[in-house]
Design a protein around this motif. Structure first.
Motif, PDB file in Angstrom:
ATOM      1  N   ALA A 207       0.909  -1.114  -0.063  1.00 17.35           N
ATOM      2  CA  ALA A 207       0.012   0.130  -0.051  1.00 17.35           C
ATOM      3  C   ALA A 207       1.026   1.173  -0.014  1.00 17.35           C
ATOM      4  CB  ALA A 207      -0.920  -0.065   1.016  1.00 17.35           C
ATOM      5  N   VAL A 208       0.468   2.373  -0.530  1.00 15.84           N
ATOM      6  CA  VAL A 208       1.252   3.446  -0.848  1.00 15.84           C
ATOM      7  C   VAL A 208       0.560   4.584  -0.048  1.00 15.84           C
ATOM      8  CG1 VAL A 208       2.119   5.248  -2.428  1.00 15.84           C
ATOM      9  CG2 VAL A 208       1.726   2.795  -3.062  1.00 15.84           C
ATOM     10  N   ASP A 209       1.366   5.601   0.564  1.00 14.69           N
ATOM     11  CA  ASP A 209       0.892   6.745   1.445  1.00 14.69           C
ATOM     12  C   ASP A 209       0.490   7.606   0.327  1.00 14.69           C
ATOM     13  OD1 ASP A 209       0.440   9.126   2.918  1.00 14.69           O
ATOM     14  OD2 ASP A 209       1.924   8.443   4.161  1.00 14.69           O
ATOM     15  N   THR A 216       5.847   3.093   1.207  1.00 18.64           N
ATOM     16  CA  THR A 216       4.871   2.017   0.956  1.00 18.64           C
ATOM     17  C   THR A 216       5.137   1.063   2.238  1.00 18.64           C
ATOM     18  OG1 THR A 216       6.686   0.739  -0.096  1.00 18.64           O
ATOM     19  CG2 THR A 216       5.189   2.139  -1.538  1.00 18.64           C
ATOM     20  N   PHE A 217       3.949   0.182   2.445  1.00 19.61           N
ATOM     21  CA  PHE A 217       4.015  -0.834   3.449  1.00 19.61           C
ATOM     22  C   PHE A 217       3.230  -1.929   2.968  1.00 19.61           C
ATOM     23  CE2 PHE A 217       0.628   1.713   4.612  1.00 19.61           C
ATOM     24  CZ  PHE A 217      -0.491   0.944   4.916  1.00 19.61           C
ATOM     25  N   TYR A 218       3.567  -3.223   3.476  1.00 16.92           N
ATOM     26  CA  TYR A 218       3.053  -4.539   3.307  1.00 16.92           C
ATOM     27  C   TYR A 218       2.170  -4.784   4.408  1.00 16.92           C
ATOM     28  CZ  TYR A 218       5.454  -5.438  -0.974  1.00 16.92           C
ATOM     29  OH  TYR A 218       6.180  -5.244  -2.190  1.00 16.92           O
ATOM     30  N   ILE A 219       1.174  -5.710   4.464  1.00 15.74           N
ATOM     31  CA  ILE A 219       0.412  -6.166   5.639  1.00 15.74           C
ATOM     32  C   ILE A 219       1.361  -6.875   6.502  1.00 15.74           C
ATOM     33  CG2 ILE A 219      -0.318  -8.491   4.663  1.00 15.74           C
ATOM     34  CD1 ILE A 219      -2.913  -7.799   5.836  1.00 15.74           C
ATOM     35  N   THR A 220       2.642  -7.521   6.205  1.00 17.34           N
ATOM     36  CA  THR A 220       3.101  -7.913   6.958  1.00 17.34           C
ATOM     37  C   THR A 220       4.188  -7.096   7.851  1.00 17.34           C
ATOM     38  OG1 THR A 220       5.077  -8.291   5.150  1.00 17.34           O
ATOM     39  CG2 THR A 220       3.706 -10.203   5.729  1.00 17.34           C
ATOM     40  N   ASN A 264      -4.881   0.618 -10.438  1.00 11.39           N
ATOM     41  CA  ASN A 264      -4.042  -0.598 -10.103  1.00 11.39           C
ATOM     42  C   ASN A 264      -3.175  -0.419  -8.815  1.00 11.39           C
ATOM     43  OD1 ASN A 264      -3.770  -3.150 -11.248  1.00 11.39           O
ATOM     44  ND2 ASN A 264      -1.867  -2.987 -11.916  1.00 11.39           N
ATOM     45  N   MET A 265      -3.280   0.299  -7.804  1.00 10.91           N
ATOM     46  CA  MET A 265      -2.613   0.269  -6.739  1.00 10.91           C
ATOM     47  C   MET A 265      -3.284   0.286  -5.565  1.00 10.91           C
ATOM     48  SD  MET A 265       0.490   2.711  -8.021  1.00 10.91           S
ATOM     49  CE  MET A 265       1.402   2.465  -6.282  1.00 10.91           C
ATOM     50  N   VAL A 266      -3.031   0.341  -4.433  1.00  8.62           N
ATOM     51  CA  VAL A 266      -3.644   0.466  -3.001  1.00  8.62           C
ATOM     52  C   VAL A 266      -2.923   1.598  -2.248  1.00  8.62           C
ATOM     53  CG1 VAL A 266      -4.258  -0.771  -0.965  1.00  8.62           C
ATOM     54  CG2 VAL A 266      -4.261  -2.138  -3.123  1.00  8.62           C
ATOM     55  N   TYR A 267      -3.871   2.367  -1.678  1.00 11.11           N
ATOM     56  CA  TYR A 267      -3.620   3.658  -1.263  1.00 11.11           C
ATOM     57  C   TYR A 267      -4.130   3.680   0.185  1.00 11.11           C
ATOM     58  CZ  TYR A 267      -2.644   5.519  -5.875  1.00 11.11           C
ATOM     59  OH  TYR A 267      -1.718   5.482  -7.132  1.00 11.11           O
ATOM     60  N   GLU A 268      -3.241   4.323   1.301  1.00 11.62           N
ATOM     61  CA  GLU A 268      -3.736   4.647   2.381  1.00 11.62           C
ATOM     62  C   GLU A 268      -4.644   5.707   2.329  1.00 11.62           C
ATOM     63  OE1 GLU A 268      -2.320   6.212   6.711  1.00 11.62           O
ATOM     64  OE2 GLU A 268      -0.922   5.060   5.582  1.00 11.62           O
TER      65      GLU A 268
END
Length: 363
Positions: A207-209, A216-220, A264-268
């Motif tokens: 996910a991207v800020d 960016t960060f992953y769920i892990t 096509n991306m995930v954002y916070e």
């Protein structure tokens, strides 16, 4: 006279014998010296000849690339990699290997609560089953699988993977000769918002800020241990920005994190930040969903900020309201405000009762 002749004959015989005996020792001595010289020559020259021949034999057949430290190689086709393997950590299927008709392999590795390599492709070599797959951030990772009877030892190469996972070697045990290959998710532009959010949940994408596209960060990267107080958990999917597509709620500290999927991306999309910025949402206010941040950190003070979106990147309305007790002027009582303007207690209570009744907490 006769005696004289006999005497001369005896002298001649003695002389001849003396000459004969003196010659033999000299010849023997020469023969002995020749024999010693011959033996001496053999003892000095033959070992050298034998040593040279042995050295030549020891190098015969060796290539210039000989490496004494190289790992022993095995002929391709020696091992039967195909099948399903369980993880020792959770005793559930975590490694699937399927052999294709062209001799290549499909490989899927599910590293529990870390990452899933779902699109691995492999080829059997003398080093083992070498493979490549899409890793964190979309970067390619490479590795090799080696079999020890029914145990598969997986090694993933590279410092980037080691920095991400903290471990590069994993072991699985075979439970079936029949693999259960899952259909690979497609991160093409046609992916829906739900599919992108599921890819984040599965650890395949980050996910991207929204305010810092380099962050960016992953769920892990989040604490997902449900037994800990400040842990995150997967929440509902709700259309928080009124665009007809769901956002993902990660329940967690100070209201957690809301994620939006687009382009096509995930954002916070939104996130709580301490007791002065607790995140929740209003379902519904005036027919639409609003995001709300609350501050109840001080006695005698409450402040609320609400935002309405039409698409996560399109803020269309904001609202502020709250109450404050001025300790320096207690006679003035509590002051109630809406968007900076003072309102009566009754107006404030009517507004508050309508909003708070529809508030959904995501702590």
């Amino acid at each position: 006279m006769k005696k004289m002749r006999m005497k001369m004959a005896m002298i001649m015989i003695v002389f001849v014998c003396t000459l004969s005996s003196c010659g033999k020792p000299e010849d023997f001595g020469n023969t002995q010296m020749d024999a010693e010289g011959s033996i001496k020559e053999i003892s000095e020259e033959n070992p050298q000849a034998v040593s040279d021949e042995a050295e030549a034999d020891s190098y015969e057949g060796e290539s210039d690339d000989y490496d004494a430290d190289a790992e022993p190689e095995h002929p391709t086709g020696e091992y039967d990699y195909e099948g399903e393997y369980n993880s020792y950590d959770v005793n559930e299927p975590a490694l699937e290997i399927k052999k294709n008709d062209d001799g290549t392999y499909q490989i899927q590795i599910d590293l529990f609560r870390l990452y899933s390599l779902d699109d691995g492709t492999g080829k059997e070599t003398e080093k083992g089953l070498e493979f490549a797959a899409a890793g964190p951030g979309g970067n390619e990772v490479n590795g090799v699988i080696k079999l020890e009877e029914d145990i598969a030892a997986v090694t993933i190469f590279g410092q980037e993977w080691l920095d991400f996972a903290g471990l590069s070697e994993y072991r699985f045990y075979k439970t079936s000769d029949v693999p259960n290959i899952q259909e690979i998710e497609n991160t093409s532009p046609e992916m829906s918002a739900d599919e992108l959010l599921d890819s984040f949940i599965n650890g395949r994408i980050s996910a991207v800020d929204s305010t810092d596209l380099t962050s960016t960060f992953y769920i892990t990267d989040l604490n997902m241990d449900s037994e800990e107080e400040n842990a995150y958990s997967i929440g509902e999917k709700v259309d928080l920005d009124n665009d007809g597509e769901n956002e993902l709620i990660l329940n967690g500290p100070y209201g957690g994190i809301y994620l939006d999927a687009r382009d096509n991306m995930v954002y916070e999309f939104a996130g709580g930040d301490g007791t002065a910025l607790i995140l929740s949402y209003i379902y519904y206010y005036n027919g639409e969903i609003w995001i709300m941040y609350s501050n109840r950190s001080s006695a005698g003070f409450e402040w609320y900020h609400m935002e309405k979106f039409e698409g996560a990147d399109h803020l269309v309305a904001e609202m502020d309201f709250g109450e404050e007790f001025d300790q320096n002027n207690p006679e003035a009582g509590i002051k109630y405000t809406l968007n900076g303007a003072e309102i009566s207690y009754d107006e404030y209570m009517a507004l508050g009762s309508k909003i708070f009744a529809a508030e959904v907490y995501t702590n």
